[in-house]
Scaffold this active site. Sequence first.
Site, PDB file in Angstrom:
ATOM      1  N   ASP A 150       0.445  10.168  16.930  1.00  0.00           N
ATOM      2  CA  ASP A 150      -0.503  10.004  15.817  1.00  0.00           C
ATOM      3  C   ASP A 150      -1.218   8.668  15.948  1.00  0.00           C
ATOM      4  O   ASP A 150      -1.380   7.932  14.974  1.00  0.00           O
ATOM      5  CB  ASP A 150       0.228  10.097  14.482  1.00  0.00           C
ATOM      6  CG  ASP A 150      -0.744  10.275  13.311  1.00  0.00           C
ATOM      7  OD1 ASP A 150      -1.872  10.745  13.548  1.00  0.00           O
ATOM      8  OD2 ASP A 150      -0.376   9.933  12.175  1.00  0.00           O
ATOM      9  N   GLU A 178       5.734   4.301   0.269  1.00  0.00           N
ATOM     10  CA  GLU A 178       5.153   3.014  -0.092  1.00  0.00           C
ATOM     11  C   GLU A 178       5.672   1.921   0.829  1.00  0.00           C
ATOM     12  O   GLU A 178       6.792   1.996   1.333  1.00  0.00           O
ATOM     13  CB  GLU A 178       5.519   2.647  -1.542  1.00  0.00           C
ATOM     14  CG  GLU A 178       4.933   3.592  -2.564  1.00  0.00           C
ATOM     15  CD  GLU A 178       5.365   3.257  -3.980  1.00  0.00           C
ATOM     16  OE1 GLU A 178       4.721   3.757  -4.907  1.00  0.00           O
ATOM     17  OE2 GLU A 178       6.346   2.502  -4.158  1.00  0.00           O
ATOM     18  N   GLY A 237       0.822  -1.205   0.000  1.00  0.00           N
ATOM     19  CA  GLY A 237       0.000   0.000   0.000  1.00  0.00           C
ATOM     20  C   GLY A 237       0.855   1.252   0.000  1.00  0.00           C
ATOM     21  O   GLY A 237       2.085   1.191  -0.045  1.00  0.00           O
TER      22      GLY A 237
END
Length: 748
Positions: A141, A24, A18
């Site tokens: 995050d 990537e 993905g």
Amino acid sequence: MADTRLIQSRYRLLDLIGRGGMGEVWRARDESLGRQVAVKCLKPVGPQHDESFTRVLRERFRREARVAAALQHRGVTVVHDFGEHEGVLYLVMELLDGRNLSQLLEDNKQHPLPVPDVVDIAEQVADALGYTHQQGIVHRDLKPANIMRLADGTVKICDFGIARLGHDIGFTSRLTGTGIAMGTPHYMSPEQISGGQVDHRSDLYSLGCVLYEIATGAPPFDLDDAWAVLVGHRDTQPRPLRTHRAELPGFFDRVVLELLAKTPEERPVDAGDLRRRIIVGRTGEQPHLPSTGPVPLAPPVPVPHPGQQLPAWARGMTTGHKATCALPGLAPPDHSAGLTGEWTTGADPSRLTGEQVPVRAERPTPSPELLSVLAGRHDAGLDLGRLGHWEEAGEVHRAVAAEREHALGPDHPDTLSSRYEIGFSLSRTGRAADALREFDRVARGRERSLGPDHPDTLAARQEAAYVLGRLGRHFEAHQVYAEVLASRERSMGPDHPDTLRCRHNLAFNLGRLGRLEDSYQVARDVVSARTRLLGADHPDTLVTLYEVAYTLGRLGRWTEALQAYQDVARARSRSLGPDHPDTLSARYEVGISLGRLGRSAEALELYRALVDDRTRAGGPADPETLRARHGLGVNLGRLARWEEALAEAREVCAIRERVLGPDHPDTLVSRREVAVGLGWLGRWADALTVYRTVAAARERLLGPGHPDALAARNDEAHCLEQLGRGTEAVELYRRVAAVRRGQRASPD
């Protein structure tokens, strides 16, 4: 990147898993050890990037890799190796067989996960966070897409790529410009949003948002408008989980709501405490968990944009992605990071395929891929600016502007957008004259391409007016503000936020022109409008009320000024917290007002508390701490405690001289306060020496006709009088008076 690509003669890339915010991720085979791994590749760094952007990107990646590789816990993704190959930065990780929580929710058609799974996930994530927090690492995050549940039920936290080492937070913060304020709006803590101190308890808040979502099917503030999401985190109490889903255990409802407390102090102490409470809730037994000692707290994070409760970066931002992730294995692409898009965009194809590619003699019509790369680099420059890295932000924007001008033309909106950011960076680095030229250029280009009343044209003109004020050219600034205001009122209406912002700036500039009554009336009207439209506690309302208070003080209306400053301080304390820099600034002005009203004992107590708060927030040598100490010393003098006042003034002067330099205006103010104390103690000869030092420095730096230089010479003359040297004093008074008469007679 070809399927047979071999990195460092060791890692053979097989399948693309993905694409996410950092680049990537590929399934690969480690040829040396014969095992399958995941390889995370960033986009190539090389000639297509300007030097400053490349330097920041490499440093950020190395720090990410070192942090991630140091973590060894079953609940954290293992990092095996990292490096750089042919301009490609790569990170080698264990290959995980599972689905992230975002995908699990999507597989379940956004229905909540089974209760036993939710509680088990909560316990495992708490265990992993307890470990990472003990290492001084804050994830920053945490979201469903960053938490994986493996086929065997193990839960792992992924992507510590924007983590900050607690002991190195100051430098790392300037290198981690991924995304918006290092987080995703639906999962950001209130302190992350406001730019306050961020530590392990911010991760606990984000975990609360994640658990709320997987337990109920939606995050606690499930809104489509980003500003509304941020305001929800800051102001709104979330609904209990059991109002959405009655079968959830009561203990779990309570734990998640405590994780979502608005202030860190109200949340669980640490992740270990959280895990113990989950185990007790599940089994009813007190677990015997080993003590890990206190969690190291990270020091405060500098506030990017003082004066705003929700920072400027929140304007116009999108809500980002909730748990409805569309890509297998990764969060959706985050174009704000400037690292996504097709792999070959902007790069030399021969570097990726090994084939020779002919070079065209002329640049063709710019491809969407090239424009995407430039947009990503533009956003990366914005991230650097948000983090206060203005010099490097300017370098990035200059490089992007040059390429956009070549590809699109000088008056294209994208080119002008880059030039606008160049002007902004120049303004923030003290190069006001250069910034003015850039904003004028942008305004002219936008007027040609967009029209004189377009919001972007007016924004550039308004920034030009602001810079004119910074240059002391207040009359010219006033003319521009008045023209922009008329245009905004005509095209947007009197109550549009941009119209009100322009009126606020006009009020500020009127005050600098000495038109205090006009300034007060305009600012008061803006306060009324913003209160009606935004609310009394909105940051924009409070900024203008602060300006009203300042103008009232200059008008000598100190009782009203005190009331206004107190209103601002109380409102900011409610919405930002008592230790937020903006709250502390308002409290400082309350002290000034109390002193002006002769209430020095109250001012003294206020400044004592303020010194303690400023020292805790910024340290003993922080300029704001020293300003509070100066106020304390002044009020000691007003209470006739001159020995203490003199000692305070000397200490502050010594620190300011060391930190700011001997000729800094604040240092000279403290030096003058030393002279005042000496005079009140009858040591006039010593005072005279100090007054003369201040006067000479101000004349050298500001010119002999500057008001501060003339005031210093008046101090010197007064001191001469006290020493019985009347003739010299009279001569000096006459010289000062002659300069002032000449200034009044001057046509300027």
